[in-house]
Scaffold this active site. Structure first.
Site, PDB file in Angstrom:
ATOM      1  N   GLU A  85      -1.411  -1.502  -1.137  1.00 34.33           N
ATOM      2  CA  GLU A  85      -1.566  -1.645  -2.590  1.00 34.33           C
ATOM      3  C   GLU A  85      -2.731  -2.590  -2.850  1.00 34.33           C
ATOM      4  OE1 GLU A  85       1.813  -3.966  -3.895  1.00 34.33           O
ATOM      5  OE2 GLU A  85       2.925  -3.486  -2.102  1.00 34.33           O
TER       6      GLU A  85
ATOM      7  N   ASP B 100      -1.282  -4.322 -13.060  1.00 40.13           N
ATOM      8  CA  ASP B 100      -0.428  -5.371 -12.526  1.00 40.13           C
ATOM      9  C   ASP B 100      -1.082  -6.707 -12.862  1.00 40.13           C
ATOM     10  OD1 ASP B 100       1.669  -6.578 -11.303  1.00 40.13           O
ATOM     11  OD2 ASP B 100       1.116  -6.038  -9.261  1.00 40.13           O
TER      12      ASP B 100
ATOM     13  N   ARG C 147      11.374  -3.156   3.981  1.00 40.44           N
ATOM     14  CA  ARG C 147       9.942  -2.900   3.828  1.00 40.44           C
ATOM     15  C   ARG C 147       9.288  -4.260   4.000  1.00 40.44           C
ATOM     16  NH1 ARG C 147       6.538  -3.186  -1.348  1.00 40.44           N
ATOM     17  NH2 ARG C 147       8.445  -4.047  -2.190  1.00 40.44           N
TER      18      ARG C 147
END
Lengths: 498, 65
Positions: free
Chosen positions: A10, A91, A240
């Site tokens: 990301e 974000d 994760r």
């Protein structure tokens, strides 16, 4: 045996508006909406992100801060799911793209490159929405040089059975030292009180911003190992690992080795063959000391009392990985890709040892430093000269005609045709295939999506949620014919028994 | 993967070279890169932001993750 290292990246891009109001939140929304309007069949924000299962406050060490933390993600901001299975959203005050779940490091590079292309297409599309002469500039970097940082995070699937304490202890030496191989380079230093004369150039964009060894934070007091426990899949089986310590790379080979080598080291930790002997005495001090020393000579203290350089620790990790390849195989990271990653990792370490400039076509910090030093020598620029910082920023510029990274002759690993395809099509190897293909075929029947479910609205019935709790189910092998044979979403749901 | 490795075209429009895979980095590569760097520095004035000082000053980001 280690479980498959499903992985992804990301990236938060730096954003700047020229010739119009420079509000990064508005600009990020405009950027993404322009892309959606120009290049997708989705009505803008029609397919929203579903926050049902988001738990960024859960800590892998076993407690939850959800009540104490402000919601990390502001739900009113643009948040889209793309047909390639990626998420494209605002974000904080940055545009961010998360790649879809990938099966190996080569797929990650391919989808990270596709994400760059999506950002470029967005910049072009946004120009049409702005006043004449105004433009939005994006940079794939991690710092503005003024103490503000934004991330490029990696994610790796781990077995829930692997003790988290072991992961923290054993992955930290790799996270602290891998910057010699995959650092993106930075002109100057952002530690309070440090001047450009103290640190004219360092290996990493991010090292100055890490203040803790382990913790839940991502925006303040950043930890080298992040404990966010939000698996986006079956939490009883998986974790994760959310890695916040890396730089965004312009070099494809760097991204490839960053993700590939880390996946191998994590597989070794899962199989409990790595050992504790490389554990560092002071990881926070070490990550900075190593970043601030482009000569690669400085040693750091281990908990055992010994001292090693970052290069020695990287060599030691590589040797152990070679041994692991022989004893266990590299199936967890993909045999072929894993072997290729080890070869390239070794090539880079060999090059750094003998003649760093020989790896200027794969190592970002070396490529950037040559540019900066060459420019400084030619123009007599001293540390602190704004032109050197401009070179640094422009290395990461997403405009093809301005990007210095595009001009230094970096080698590539991703197939250009695969990159083009990855702009619109999902990987075939993970559940992202199901997400992406359903969005391609039935964009108006899907009302919400997230990593582990799709929500369909097929008319008179209540909304139907299709859970995808297994990252390796929903691949092309599993569902390609099912999707092809279903004319309508309702038919698909009937066949799925949903 | 070996056959996919390519030399990216540089702005100096050099012809694409296949990089010999598996070979360690060599001095020849270093020499070639140096020549390319000189070419790049030659043209960098056209590529660089015209007012570096203003550009660097204006480059302010909000912190993220």
């Amino acid at each position: 045996m280690a479980i498959p290292k499903v992985c992804g990246i990301e990236t938060e891009y730096g954003i700047l508006v020229r010739g119009a109001d420079n509000n990064p939140v508005t600009a990020s929304s405009l950027l993404i909406n322009s892309y959606l309007a120009a290049h997708t069949r989705q009505r803008v924000s029609r397919i929203g992100w579903d926050f049902e299962d988001e738990r960024p406050g859960n800590d892998a060490r076993g407690f939850s801060l959800d009540d104490a933390l402000a919601p990390e993600i502001e739900t009113h901001l643009v948040n889209a799911v793309l047909t390639n299975g990626a998420r494209y959203y605002v974000d904080h005050a940055h545009p961010e793209i998360s790649t879809p779940e990938c099966r190996d490091a080569l797929e990650v590079v391919t989808f990270d490159r596709a994400a760059e292309e999506i950002v470029r297409m967005s910049m072009v599309a946004a120009r049409q929405m702005l006043p004449d002469g105004a433009e939005i500039l994006c940079h794939k970097n991690n710092s503005d040089g003024k103490g503000n940082s934004y991330g490029c995070h990696e994610n790796y699937l781990m077995s829930r059975e692997t003790p988290f304490g072991r992961i923290v202890a054993q992955i930290t030496p790799h996270f602290v030292t891998r910057q010699v191989v995959v650092g993106a380079g930075k002109v100057g230093c952002e530690l309070p009180g440090a001047s450009a004369d103290d640190v004219p150039f360092q290996l990493s964009q991010r090292a100055d911003f890490f203040e803790e060894e382990v913790g839940l934070e991502t925006t303040l007091k950043r930890p080298i190992v992040n404990t966010r426990d939000e698996p986006h899949c079956d939490a009883s089986k998986y974790r994760r690992l959310h890695v916040i310590v890396g730089d965004a790379n312009m070099s494809e080979v760097a991204t490839y080795v960053k993700v590939g080598a880390t996946a191998i080291v994590l597989a070794m930790i899962e199989d409990d063959v790595l050992g504790d002997d490389l554990v560092l005495a002071n990881p926070v001090g070490a990550i900075r000391a190593i970043s601030h020393d482009p000569t690669l000579q400085r040693s750091v203290a281990l908990r055992s009392g010994a001292r090693m350089t970052a290069m020695e620790i990287q060599w030691s990790l590589l040797e152990r990985a070679r041994k692991y390849e022989r004893s266990h195989g590299l199936e967890a990271v993909g045999d072929e890709v894993g072997a290729d990653v080890l070869r390239r990792w070794e090539e880079i370490l060999t090059g750094l040892e003998h003649d760093p400039d020989s790896v200027a076509d794969v190592v970002d910090w070396v490529a950037k430093r040559r540019l900066v030093e060459g420019f400084a020598a030619r123009h007599g620029a001293r540390p602190g000269d704004a032109r050197l910082k401009a070179l640094d920023l422009q290395y990461h510029d997403m405009r093809p005609e301005r990007s210095l990274a595009a001009k230094v002759g970096l080698r590539t690993v991703a197939d250009p045709d695969a990159v083009r395809q990855a702009i619109t099509d999902p990987p075939t190897t993970t559940r992202a295939y199901f997400r992406g293909r359903c969005l391609q075929k039935w964009p108006t029947d899907i009302v919400a999506a997230n990593w582990d479910s799709l929500v369909f609205d097929v008319g008179r019935d209540p909304l139907r949620r299709v859970p995808m709790m297994e990252p390796l189910r929903g691949t092309a092998d599993h569902v390609a014919s099912l999707i092809a044979d279903s004319d309508t979403a309702a038919e698909l749901l009937a066949r799925l028994g949903a | 993967m070996a056959e996919r490795t390519q030399k990216q075209k540089t702005s100096t429009s050099r012809t694409e070279d296949e990089v010999v895979d598996g070979a360690p980095a060599t001095t020849a590569t270093g020499e070639k890169l140096k020549a390319e760097l000189d070419d790049l520095l030659d043209e960098i004035d056209d590529v660089l932001e015209t007012n570096a000082e203003d550009f660097v000053k204006s480059y302010v980001q909000k912190g993220g993750q």
